[in-house]
Design an enzyme around this catalytic site. Structure first.
Site, PDB file in Angstrom:
ATOM      1  N   LYS A 140       0.857  -1.192   0.000  1.00  0.00           N
ATOM      2  CA  LYS A 140       0.000   0.000   0.000  1.00  0.00           C
ATOM      3  C   LYS A 140       0.888   1.235   0.000  1.00  0.00           C
ATOM      4  CE  LYS A 140      -2.328   1.685   3.780  1.00  0.00           C
ATOM      5  NZ  LYS A 140      -2.276   3.149   3.879  1.00  0.00           N
ATOM      6  N   THR A 163     -11.685   5.774  10.809  1.00  0.00           N
ATOM      7  CA  THR A 163     -11.696   5.207  12.171  1.00  0.00           C
ATOM      8  C   THR A 163     -11.289   6.256  13.211  1.00  0.00           C
ATOM      9  OG1 THR A 163      -9.557   4.289  11.603  1.00  0.00           O
ATOM     10  CG2 THR A 163     -11.397   2.767  11.653  1.00  0.00           C
ATOM     11  N   ARG A 209       2.993  -1.354  10.828  1.00  0.00           N
ATOM     12  CA  ARG A 209       4.075  -1.492  11.808  1.00  0.00           C
ATOM     13  C   ARG A 209       4.382  -2.902  12.308  1.00  0.00           C
ATOM     14  NH1 ARG A 209       1.566   3.435  14.881  1.00  0.00           N
ATOM     15  NH2 ARG A 209      -0.193   2.444  13.820  1.00  0.00           N
ATOM     16  N   ASP A 225     -13.716  14.865  -4.221  1.00  0.00           N
ATOM     17  CA  ASP A 225     -13.831  16.165  -4.898  1.00  0.00           C
ATOM     18  C   ASP A 225     -15.081  16.111  -5.771  1.00  0.00           C
ATOM     19  OD1 ASP A 225     -13.229  18.696  -6.124  1.00  0.00           O
ATOM     20  OD2 ASP A 225     -11.108  18.322  -5.810  1.00  0.00           O
ATOM     21  N   LYS A 228      -7.389   8.225  -1.187  1.00  0.00           N
ATOM     22  CA  LYS A 228      -8.691   8.653  -0.641  1.00  0.00           C
ATOM     23  C   LYS A 228      -9.246   9.898  -1.333  1.00  0.00           C
ATOM     24  CE  LYS A 228      -7.819   6.822   4.028  1.00  0.00           C
ATOM     25  NZ  LYS A 228      -6.377   6.505   4.005  1.00  0.00           N
ATOM     26  N   ASP A 255      -3.452   4.356  -1.877  1.00  0.00           N
ATOM     27  CA  ASP A 255      -4.394   4.811  -0.838  1.00  0.00           C
ATOM     28  C   ASP A 255      -4.379   6.336  -0.779  1.00  0.00           C
ATOM     29  OD1 ASP A 255      -5.913   5.038   1.483  1.00  0.00           O
ATOM     30  OD2 ASP A 255      -4.291   4.423   2.816  1.00  0.00           O
TER      31      ASP A 255
HETATM   32  O1  C5P Z   1       0.981   0.406  11.206  1.00  0.00           O
HETATM   33  P1  C5P Z   1      -0.441  -0.016  11.064  1.00  0.00           P
HETATM   34  O2  C5P Z   1      -0.621  -1.514  10.902  1.00  0.00           O
HETATM   35  O3  C5P Z   1      -1.336   0.553  12.128  1.00  0.00           O
HETATM   36  O4  C5P Z   1      -0.880   0.620   9.668  1.00  0.00           O
HETATM   37  C1  C5P Z   1      -2.194   0.588   9.201  1.00  0.00           C
HETATM   38  C2  C5P Z   1      -2.289   1.315   7.889  1.00  0.00           C
HETATM   39  O5  C5P Z   1      -3.660   1.396   7.526  1.00  0.00           O
HETATM   40  C3  C5P Z   1      -1.787   2.768   7.930  1.00  0.00           C
HETATM   41  O6  C5P Z   1      -1.275   3.042   6.627  1.00  0.00           O
HETATM   42  C4  C5P Z   1      -3.028   3.565   8.187  1.00  0.00           C
HETATM   43  O7  C5P Z   1      -2.951   4.864   7.679  1.00  0.00           O
HETATM   44  C5  C5P Z   1      -4.066   2.760   7.424  1.00  0.00           C
HETATM   45  N1  C5P Z   1      -5.448   2.939   7.856  1.00  0.00           N
HETATM   46  C6  C5P Z   1      -5.883   2.691   9.156  1.00  0.00           C
HETATM   47  N2  C5P Z   1      -7.202   2.886   9.496  1.00  0.00           N
HETATM   48  C7  C5P Z   1      -8.068   3.291   8.561  1.00  0.00           C
HETATM   49  C8  C5P Z   1      -7.649   3.544   7.265  1.00  0.00           C
HETATM   50  C9  C5P Z   1      -6.315   3.363   6.942  1.00  0.00           C
HETATM   51  O8  C5P Z   1      -5.106   2.289   9.994  1.00  0.00           O
HETATM   52  N3  C5P Z   1      -9.349   3.439   8.882  1.00  0.00           N
END
Ligand code: C5P
Length: 232
Positions: free
Chosen positions: A32, A119, A211, A64, A61, A59
């Site tokens: 992603k 979220t 992460r 517009d 998003k 990603d």
């Molecule tokens: O590091 P981690 O596993 O938390 O990363 C989750 C990824 O998903 C990040 O790129 C974050 O921006 C994305 N994301 C999220 N919640 C959402 C939409 C996207 O954690 N509702």
């Protein structure tokens, strides 16, 4: 729907991204690319990763007026990515225009996924600032249905919501779910998390994992563990 693990490459630039991905010698993970990396490196980073054989979820998003989103989607489609997204809040007209823009002359197109409510948006803020007074889970399902009726392929949602989305929108409607953590791992700033195994059980189609893989002592081992737990 082929279940897969998507690695969130939340890196500041190309060098860091490449150094991370070069650790993967035997597999080509689905990746992603988010706003940070895309705005830093532009379309070149997408082309580079594509040439290296990665599937790409871009990603960005989009949100517009319909005509602007349609034209932007046509550009993203030419980048030959596999999945892109937009905000369902742009309404059905915007989503339909996005689909039109995304569809290539040969009829193929990347998967188009909608963000329902972020979220990071709480019930209280949604009510007070956005003037939406319905319960948040209901808003998420209603936006998912709107996206489905506009012809989209699925939504980004919490893995905990994936079952309800499938129940409302059908098994073929794709759920892409971040917020995944190993049972014995750090949660970090995520609140509503679940394990890859549980996400599979609830019905996620794609888990987005950042992460727990990118910051792991052994990212390749962490990725393989994710795939094993989620895909089997
Ligand atoms: O590091 P981690 O596993 O938390 O990363 C989750 C990824 O998903 C990040 O790129 C974050 O921006 C994305 N994301 C999220 N919640 C959402 C939409 C996207 O954690 N509702």
């Amino acid at each position: 729907m082929g279940k897969d693990v998507i690695i969130a490459c939340d890196f500041a630039g190309k060098q860091e991204t490449m150094a991370f991905l070069e650790q993967f010698q035997e597999e080509k993970p689905f990746v992603k690319i988010g706003m940070e990396l895309y705005y830093a490196e532009g379309p070149a980073i997408v082309r580079e990763l594509k040439v290296r054989g990665h599937k790409i979820f871009l990603d960005l998003k989009l949100h517009d007026i319909p005509n602007t989103v349609k034209k932007a989607m046509a550009v993203l489609s030419r980048l030959d990515v596999d999945m892109v997204n937009l905000h369902a809040a742009g309404t059905a007209a915007m989503m339909e225009a996005a689909l039109e823009g995304l569809t290539r002359p040969d009829g193929t197109r990347p998967l188009l996924i909608a963000v329902t409510q972020l979220t990071s948006t709480s019930q209280a803020r949604m009510e007070k600032e956005l003037l939406i007074e319905k319960p948040l889970p209901e808003v998420v399902l209603s936006y998912a249905e709107l996206a489905k009726n506009a012809g989209l392929d699925g939504v980004v949602c919490s893995p905990l919501e994936a079952g309800a989305v499938h129940a409302r929108c059908g098994a073929a409607f794709v759920t892409v779910t971040p917020g995944v953590r190993f049972a014995d791992g750090e949660v970090g700033d995520q609140v509503r998390v679940t394990t890859p195994e549980k996400a599979k059980e609830i019905g996620s189609d794609y888990i987005v994992v950042g992460r727990p893989i990118t910051q792991a002592a052994d990212p390749v081992a962490a990725y393989r563990r994710c795939v094993k737990e989620f895909v089997g």
